[in-house]
Write a protein that holds these residues in place. Structure first.
Motif, PDB file in Angstrom:
ATOM      1  N   SER A  79      26.427  50.462  38.455  1.00 25.74           N
ATOM      2  CA  SER A  79      25.331  50.705  39.466  1.00 25.74           C
ATOM      3  C   SER A  79      25.560  51.740  40.582  1.00 25.74           C
ATOM      4  O   SER A  79      26.743  52.155  40.477  1.00 25.74           O
ATOM      5  N   ARG A  80      24.463  52.185  41.369  1.00 24.79           N
ATOM      6  CA  ARG A  80      25.012  53.131  42.405  1.00 24.79           C
ATOM      7  C   ARG A  80      26.167  52.871  43.329  1.00 24.79           C
ATOM      8  O   ARG A  80      27.005  53.466  43.875  1.00 24.79           O
ATOM      9  N   THR A  81      26.320  51.306  43.512  1.00 26.62           N
ATOM     10  CA  THR A  81      27.317  51.110  44.425  1.00 26.62           C
ATOM     11  C   THR A  81      28.453  50.202  43.818  1.00 26.62           C
ATOM     12  O   THR A  81      29.577  49.832  44.418  1.00 26.62           O
ATOM     13  N   LEU A  82      28.187  49.588  42.830  1.00 27.87           N
ATOM     14  CA  LEU A  82      29.241  48.653  42.102  1.00 27.87           C
ATOM     15  C   LEU A  82      29.587  49.108  40.643  1.00 27.87           C
ATOM     16  O   LEU A  82      29.069  49.952  39.951  1.00 27.87           O
ATOM     17  N   VAL A  83      30.999  48.811  40.120  1.00 24.85           N
ATOM     18  CA  VAL A  83      31.208  48.788  38.844  1.00 24.85           C
ATOM     19  C   VAL A  83      31.895  47.600  38.238  1.00 24.85           C
ATOM     20  O   VAL A  83      32.595  46.840  39.003  1.00 24.85           O
ATOM     21  N   LEU A  84      31.639  47.456  36.871  1.00 30.74           N
ATOM     22  CA  LEU A  84      32.098  46.125  36.268  1.00 30.74           C
ATOM     23  C   LEU A  84      32.949  46.984  35.114  1.00 30.74           C
ATOM     24  O   LEU A  84      32.525  47.643  34.443  1.00 30.74           O
ATOM     25  N   ASN A  85      34.276  46.392  35.019  1.00 32.17           N
ATOM     26  CA  ASN A  85      35.189  46.651  34.084  1.00 32.17           C
ATOM     27  C   ASN A  85      35.616  45.534  33.290  1.00 32.17           C
ATOM     28  O   ASN A  85      35.440  44.403  33.785  1.00 32.17           O
ATOM     29  N   LEU A  86      36.104  45.591  32.136  1.00 32.69           N
ATOM     30  CA  LEU A  86      36.971  44.621  31.277  1.00 32.69           C
ATOM     31  C   LEU A  86      38.196  45.132  31.436  1.00 32.69           C
ATOM     32  O   LEU A  86      38.621  46.304  30.989  1.00 32.69           O
ATOM     33  N   GLN A  87      39.060  44.336  31.700  1.00 34.19           N
ATOM     34  CA  GLN A  87      40.768  44.580  31.723  1.00 34.19           C
ATOM     35  C   GLN A  87      41.126  43.631  30.886  1.00 34.19           C
ATOM     36  O   GLN A  87      40.977  42.345  30.415  1.00 34.19           O
ATOM     37  N   LEU A  88      42.302  44.187  30.084  1.00 37.18           N
ATOM     38  CA  LEU A  88      43.286  43.305  29.080  1.00 37.18           C
ATOM     39  C   LEU A  88      44.678  43.516  29.596  1.00 37.18           C
ATOM     40  O   LEU A  88      45.299  44.429  30.248  1.00 37.18           O
ATOM     41  N   LEU A  89      45.098  42.292  29.686  1.00 39.58           N
ATOM     42  CA  LEU A  89      46.303  41.942  29.904  1.00 39.58           C
ATOM     43  C   LEU A  89      47.420  41.321  29.077  1.00 39.58           C
ATOM     44  O   LEU A  89      46.896  40.141  28.789  1.00 39.58           O
ATOM     45  N   LYS A  90      48.169  41.919  28.314  1.00 40.11           N
ATOM     46  CA  LYS A  90      48.737  41.282  27.216  1.00 40.11           C
ATOM     47  C   LYS A  90      50.095  40.471  27.665  1.00 40.11           C
ATOM     48  O   LYS A  90      50.477  40.736  28.808  1.00 40.11           O
ATOM     49  N   PRO A  91      50.491  39.555  26.828  1.00 41.70           N
ATOM     50  CA  PRO A  91      51.586  38.672  27.201  1.00 41.70           C
ATOM     51  C   PRO A  91      52.672  39.488  27.938  1.00 41.70           C
ATOM     52  O   PRO A  91      53.287  40.310  27.378  1.00 41.70           O
ATOM     53  N   GLY A  92      53.303  39.030  28.832  1.00 44.39           N
ATOM     54  CA  GLY A  92      54.397  39.676  29.320  1.00 44.39           C
ATOM     55  C   GLY A  92      54.115  40.797  30.200  1.00 44.39           C
ATOM     56  O   GLY A  92      55.034  41.310  30.944  1.00 44.39           O
ATOM     57  N   GLU A  93      52.963  41.256  30.415  1.00 42.38           N
ATOM     58  CA  GLU A  93      52.648  42.662  31.175  1.00 42.38           C
ATOM     59  C   GLU A  93      52.488  42.168  32.574  1.00 42.38           C
ATOM     60  O   GLU A  93      51.757  41.067  32.830  1.00 42.38           O
ATOM     61  N   ASP A  94      52.742  43.244  33.478  1.00 45.63           N
ATOM     62  CA  ASP A  94      52.348  42.809  34.823  1.00 45.63           C
ATOM     63  C   ASP A  94      51.870  43.968  35.437  1.00 45.63           C
ATOM     64  O   ASP A  94      51.894  44.985  34.713  1.00 45.63           O
ATOM     65  N   ALA A  95      51.482  43.985  36.642  1.00 53.50           N
ATOM     66  CA  ALA A  95      50.836  45.155  37.053  1.00 53.50           C
ATOM     67  C   ALA A  95      51.582  45.335  38.487  1.00 53.50           C
ATOM     68  O   ALA A  95      51.707  44.193  39.259  1.00 53.50           O
ATOM     69  N   LEU A  96      51.758  46.401  39.302  1.00 51.22           N
ATOM     70  CA  LEU A  96      52.455  46.527  40.423  1.00 51.22           C
ATOM     71  C   LEU A  96      51.487  46.395  41.348  1.00 51.22           C
ATOM     72  O   LEU A  96      50.230  46.512  41.319  1.00 51.22           O
ATOM     73  N   SER A  97      52.171  45.874  42.516  1.00 53.27           N
ATOM     74  CA  SER A  97      51.310  45.623  43.823  1.00 53.27           C
ATOM     75  C   SER A  97      50.903  46.798  44.540  1.00 53.27           C
ATOM     76  O   SER A  97      51.495  47.883  44.580  1.00 53.27           O
ATOM     77  N   HIS A  98      49.403  46.864  45.037  1.00 53.46           N
ATOM     78  CA  HIS A  98      49.100  47.853  45.597  1.00 53.46           C
ATOM     79  C   HIS A  98      47.844  47.460  46.584  1.00 53.46           C
ATOM     80  O   HIS A  98      47.486  46.039  46.353  1.00 53.46           O
ATOM     81  N   ARG A  99      47.229  48.289  47.174  1.00 49.18           N
ATOM     82  CA  ARG A  99      45.999  47.915  48.084  1.00 49.18           C
ATOM     83  C   ARG A  99      45.091  49.216  48.245  1.00 49.18           C
ATOM     84  O   ARG A  99      45.586  50.291  48.222  1.00 49.18           O
TER      85      ARG A  99
END
Ligand SMILES: [Fe+2]
Ligand SMILES: [Fe+2]
Length: 339
Positions: A79-99
């Protein structure tokens, strides 16, 4: 246009001025005219695209393996203000910290065994759980289970882009250290709470709303009349204040009882729906959309809409809207369609 007017406009332009009459094209609209249309995404296509991203897109290519529900009427976003995504995370995967400045939410569609760490607190998340990572909170996650996980990832990033206020910071620690005991926030925001935690923050604390609690609440209030336009509605409330989920977005669960049909209305907030359970049909403006579990659609502001559960079983939507923004600036208006 007279030569004198043309010369005057050129003169204005050369000094970075613009006449009011230069902005007017035809009549001024008497009510909102959204620049984006309703849009519908098949869950089957979305899940297939995300699975394929798991095969062909490495984490070296994309920091997050995410597919956006892109509304083609917009440069970016759902929409004009929001976004919806689908995220996949496989076994053993991680994501680095951020803000970052954008506030985010997650609604887990599939899988168990992932830890989401927000501001030093670890949340164990699984199917149906809903978690917030409010603006400027450190967050990282790791899938330590044996199965792939899929979650809806909702952000107010289009709004942040519009405001050009985005700050983004990778965490020099790479991963956060867990500094709070399990269940810390839950234990501090209930009817019994530490006296020094005042309700004075614009942003809520990061919070995990377990599906078992949502399901229990639905079963307790499911026989109530509910809302004529949305059925049984549960707000994912700010746990400290009872206000909206985040200052920029309200997230909710809507349940339509078997064969329930809602009344039609329109409002100045835009709403994104994801079908979590069941099947039915929604009418948005002059469009008709048949939906089943996994499908998503967006209702732009000021479009009449209503829903119909075409089965005998309950249908459940996960819903995101920008109503808190409209409330905050006094722009929220709602209009019911005459029967
Ligand atoms: Fe993030
Ligand atoms: Fe609505």
């Amino acid at each position: 246009m007279s030569e004198a007017l043309k010369a005057f406009e050129d003169e204005l332009q050369s000094k970075n001025f613009k006449g009011y009459w230069q902005n007017i094209q035809g009549d001024v609209a008497r009510e909102p005219v959204p620049s984006f249309a309703p849009c519908f995404w098949k869950g089957k296509d979305l899940f297939a695209a995300t699975e394929k991203a798991g095969e062909v897109v490495g984490l070296d290519v994309s920091f997050r393996r995410v597919i956006q529900l892109w509304n083609p009427a917009l440069k970016n976003g759902t929409s004009r203000t929001l976004v919806l995504n689908l995220q996949l995370l496989k076994p053993g995967e991680d994501a680095l910290s951020h803000r970052h400045m954008a506030g985010a939410i997650r609604f887990i569609l599939k899988g168990q065994g992932t830890r989401l760490i927000v501001e030093g607190e670890s949340f164990e998340i699984g199917e149906g759980d809903f978690v917030t990572t409010p603006s400027w909170t450190w967050h990282d996650h790791e899938n330590h289970g044996g199965e792939s996980m899929m979650w809806l990832d909702g952000l107010d990033a289009p709004l942040v882009r519009l405001l050009e206020t985005d700050f983004h910071e990778p965490d020099p620690r790479k991963k956060q250290t867990v500094t709070k005991p399990e269940g810390y926030t839950l234990a501090t925001v209930g009817a019994l709470r530490p006296s020094w935690m005042k309700q004075n923050s614009i942003q809520p604390p990061a919070f995990c709303y377990k599906w078992a609690d949502t399901e229990r609440a639905l079963s307790k209030v499911g026989e109530q009349p509910g809302d004529p336009y949305d059925g049984i509605v549960l707000d994912y409330a700010n746990p400290l204040t009872g206000g909206p989920t985040l200052p920029t977005m309200a997230c909710q669960i809507h349940m339509l009882r078997g064969s329930e049909k809602t009344k039609s209305h329109r409002h100045t907030s835009s709403t994104i729906y994801h079908v979590w359970r069941g099947g039915g049909v929604s009418y948005i403006g002059d469009q008709r959309y048949e939906w089943e579990q996994g499908d998503s659609f967006v209702v732009p502001l000021w479009n009449f809409h209503h829903h119909e559960n075409t089965s005998k079983e309950p249908a459940v939507f996960f819903v995101m809207s920008d109503k808190p923004l409209m409330d905050a600036i006094g722009h929220y208006r709602e209009d019911a369609k005459a029967d």
